[in-house]
Scaffold this active site. Structure first.
Site, short mmCIF file in Angstrom:
data_model
loop_
_atom_site.label_atom_id
_atom_site.label_comp_id
_atom_site.label_asym_id
_atom_site.label_seq_id
_atom_site.Cartn_x
_atom_site.Cartn_y
_atom_site.Cartn_z
N HIS A 1 29.56 -44.73 -15.90
CA HIS A 1 28.68 -44.34 -16.78
C HIS A 1 28.61 -44.29 -18.56
O HIS A 1 28.15 -44.30 -19.03
CB HIS A 1 28.31 -43.53 -16.67
CG HIS A 1 27.08 -43.27 -16.58
ND1 HIS A 1 26.12 -42.17 -15.65
CD2 HIS A 1 26.15 -42.81 -17.40
CE1 HIS A 1 24.75 -41.92 -15.96
NE2 HIS A 1 24.66 -42.90 -17.07
N LYS B 1 26.06 -44.88 -10.64
CA LYS B 1 27.21 -44.65 -11.95
C LYS B 1 27.88 -44.21 -11.47
O LYS B 1 27.26 -43.46 -11.19
CB LYS B 1 26.32 -45.07 -13.28
CG LYS B 1 25.49 -45.63 -13.90
CD LYS B 1 24.51 -45.58 -14.85
CE LYS B 1 23.54 -46.02 -14.99
NZ LYS B 1 22.09 -45.34 -14.81
N ASP C 1 17.58 -48.59 -10.68
CA ASP C 1 18.95 -48.11 -11.81
C ASP C 1 18.57 -46.61 -11.48
O ASP C 1 17.86 -45.85 -11.50
CB ASP C 1 18.55 -48.60 -13.34
CG ASP C 1 19.55 -48.06 -13.96
OD1 ASP C 1 20.83 -48.50 -14.06
OD2 ASP C 1 19.41 -46.85 -14.71
N TYR D 1 22.15 -38.04 -12.40
CA TYR D 1 21.07 -38.41 -12.01
C TYR D 1 20.49 -37.35 -10.62
O TYR D 1 19.46 -36.49 -10.45
CB TYR D 1 19.42 -39.64 -12.07
CG TYR D 1 20.02 -40.77 -13.14
CD1 TYR D 1 21.01 -40.48 -14.20
CD2 TYR D 1 19.90 -41.63 -13.59
CE1 TYR D 1 20.86 -40.71 -14.70
CE2 TYR D 1 20.27 -42.59 -13.93
CZ TYR D 1 20.54 -42.55 -15.26
OH TYR D 1 20.90 -44.02 -16.03
P1 NAP Z 1 12.09 -45.58 -21.49
O1 NAP Z 1 12.34 -46.62 -20.20
O2 NAP Z 1 12.57 -45.85 -22.79
O3 NAP Z 1 11.47 -45.14 -21.17
C1 NAP Z 1 10.60 -43.81 -22.00
C2 NAP Z 1 9.23 -42.56 -21.78
O4 NAP Z 1 8.12 -44.16 -21.75
C3 NAP Z 1 9.21 -42.60 -20.32
O5 NAP Z 1 9.68 -41.15 -20.35
C4 NAP Z 1 7.94 -43.18 -19.62
O6 NAP Z 1 6.75 -41.76 -19.02
C5 NAP Z 1 6.89 -43.80 -21.39
N1 NAP Z 1 6.80 -44.80 -20.28
C6 NAP Z 1 7.09 -45.41 -19.92
N2 NAP Z 1 5.94 -46.78 -19.61
C7 NAP Z 1 5.50 -46.85 -21.13
C8 NAP Z 1 4.28 -47.46 -21.41
N3 NAP Z 1 3.85 -48.20 -21.15
N4 NAP Z 1 3.51 -47.27 -22.23
C9 NAP Z 1 4.11 -45.71 -22.75
N5 NAP Z 1 5.06 -44.64 -22.40
C10 NAP Z 1 5.69 -45.01 -21.71
O7 NAP Z 1 13.96 -44.05 -20.79
P2 NAP Z 1 14.94 -44.05 -20.20
O8 NAP Z 1 14.52 -42.90 -19.13
O9 NAP Z 1 14.95 -43.33 -21.68
O10 NAP Z 1 15.28 -44.92 -20.44
C11 NAP Z 1 15.18 -45.59 -18.66
C12 NAP Z 1 16.26 -45.87 -17.79
O11 NAP Z 1 17.45 -46.57 -18.40
C13 NAP Z 1 16.36 -44.23 -16.84
O12 NAP Z 1 15.35 -43.89 -15.97
C14 NAP Z 1 18.31 -44.71 -16.10
O13 NAP Z 1 17.83 -45.07 -15.12
C15 NAP Z 1 18.42 -45.23 -17.91
N6 NAP Z 1 19.49 -44.97 -18.85
C16 NAP Z 1 20.95 -44.92 -18.46
C17 NAP Z 1 21.62 -43.68 -19.44
C18 NAP Z 1 22.85 -44.30 -19.37
O14 NAP Z 1 24.23 -43.94 -20.06
N7 NAP Z 1 23.30 -45.18 -18.98
C19 NAP Z 1 20.70 -43.63 -20.07
C20 NAP Z 1 19.78 -43.31 -20.37
C21 NAP Z 1 18.97 -43.85 -19.30
P3 NAP Z 1 6.17 -41.81 -18.03
O15 NAP Z 1 7.07 -41.71 -16.97
O16 NAP Z 1 5.23 -40.81 -18.39
O17 NAP Z 1 5.54 -43.23 -17.53
#
Ligand code: NAP
Length: 310
Positions: free
Chosen positions: A117, A84, A50, A55
């Site tokens: 988006h 997006k 994704d 980004y």
């Molecule tokens: P997330 O998936 O909720 O992850 C949050 C944090 O958790 C990461 O910074 C990661 O840090 C940590 N993490 C990952 N695996 C872990 C584990 N097993 N144990 C402990 N911590 C862990 O984060 P997000 O970036 O908010 O969302 C995921 C994706 O969704 C984004 O990257 C993006 O592609 C998409 N997104 C889309 C929108 C939208 O508006 N459509 C908005 C936000 C996000 P580390 O990297 O240090 O492991």
């Protein structure tokens, strides 16, 4: 949804892997990390990736995908890549050029999924977040139904296999679904979704319309300070998740991901750590009981981490 094949069939007949790799990182993280960890994610077995124009990492993610194709790890058709459309490109005449720009950066011929988006349009230009002299975002008066018609043309032109939306509420989804002359329905709605914001009502609506709900920030979000209130509670520190993790001999992150899979939600997880990427994939070999699913449902507090999302 079959966890065996780990894909869900979309309403347009394409298949989406139920676990996806998020690539968004804070602006201070070098973009090269997106190449490094997307390669690691593909090597680990992830096939759904994704990203977004916003980004500003599509060139780097594209390098990773193409290098994993070149070394024989995957074929292009094994990868499900999402990009997006950013809010400054909602005008119909800007939609296809925006996708073409993403494809140029990626050096790919097509994407698998192209999403609007956010439902709101911003003033076109080079600034992703154009502001007036008072620091207020400058909107653009574009009806997202007109944007949607341009998205449909991108699918018809073969530049994307599927089209969908992100951060849409029920009313906004209905506006598209009820649009006269609708040619292609949105296959998914990507929204913030985790045990503190479980989106029950939106999920039920999406299921009733054969729209897949894709969960972002499923692990409690990236907590990037521009987007997230730093005082909000940390999801993975929740004691209930901790107790359940001990019970299943898993981690709180694995419980949070498994929760989504069992309720029919496609889930994204971002990690730029090889250890945590590998941990996050180990979610297909255990099952939460229906009682524990109810306990997790009970954690809902309507806490929205990402400011500005719906
Ligand atoms: P997330 O998936 O909720 O992850 C949050 C944090 O958790 C990461 O910074 C990661 O840090 C940590 N993490 C990952 N695996 C872990 C584990 N097993 N144990 C402990 N911590 C862990 O984060 P997000 O970036 O908010 O969302 C995921 C994706 O969704 C984004 O990257 C993006 O592609 C998409 N997104 C889309 C929108 C939208 O508006 N459509 C908005 C936000 C996000 P580390 O990297 O240090 O492991």
């Amino acid at each position: 949804m079959t966890t065996k094949q780990q894909t869900v069939r979309l309403s347009d007949g394409h298949f989406m892997p139920v676990l996806g790799f998020g690539t968004f990182a804070a602006s201070e993280v070098p973009k090269s990390k997106a190449t490094e960890f997307t390669k690691i994610a593909i090597d680990a077995g992830l096939r759904h990736i994704d990203s977004a124009a916003l980004y500003q990492n599509e060139a780097e993610v594209g390098i990773a995908i193409r290098s994993k194709i070149a070394d024989g790890t995957v074929k292009r058709e094994d990868i499900f890549y999402t990009t997006k459309l950013w809010c400054t490109s909602h005008r119909p005449e800007l939609v296809q050029p925006s996708l073409e720009q993403s494809l140029k950066k990626l050096q790919l011929d097509y994407v698998d999924l192209f999403l609007i988006h956010f439902p709101m349009a911003l003033k076109p230009g080079d600034d992703y977040l154009p502001e007036d002299e008072n620091g207020k975002l400058i909107p653009d008066s574009v009806d997202f139904c007109a944007t949607w018609e341009a998205m449909e043309k991108c699918k018809d032109a073969g530049l994307t296999k599927s089209i969908g939306v992100s951060n849409f509420n029920r009313r906004q989804l209905e506006k598209i679904l009820n649009k006269p002359g609708l040619k292609h329905r949105p296959v998914c709605n990507q929204v913030e979704c985790h045990p503190y914001l479980n989106q029950r009502k939106l999920l039920d609506f999406c299921k009733s319309e054969d729209i897949v709900l894709v969960a972002y920030s499923a692990l409690g979000s990236h907590r990037v300070k521009e987007w997230v209130d730093q005082n909000s509670p940390i999801l993975l520190d929740d004691p209930v998740l901790g107790t359940m993790a001990k019970k299943y001999k898993r981690t709180p992150a694995q419980i949070a991901l498994r929760y989504q899979l069992q309720r029919g939600v496609v889930v994204l997880a971002k990690s730029f750590s090889e250890k945590r990427i590998k941990e996050n994939i180990q979610v297909f070999d255990f099952q939460l009981t229906s009682e524990d699913m109810k306990v997790l449902d009970g954690l809902n507090k309507n806490i929205r981490y990402i400011r500005g999302s719906t």
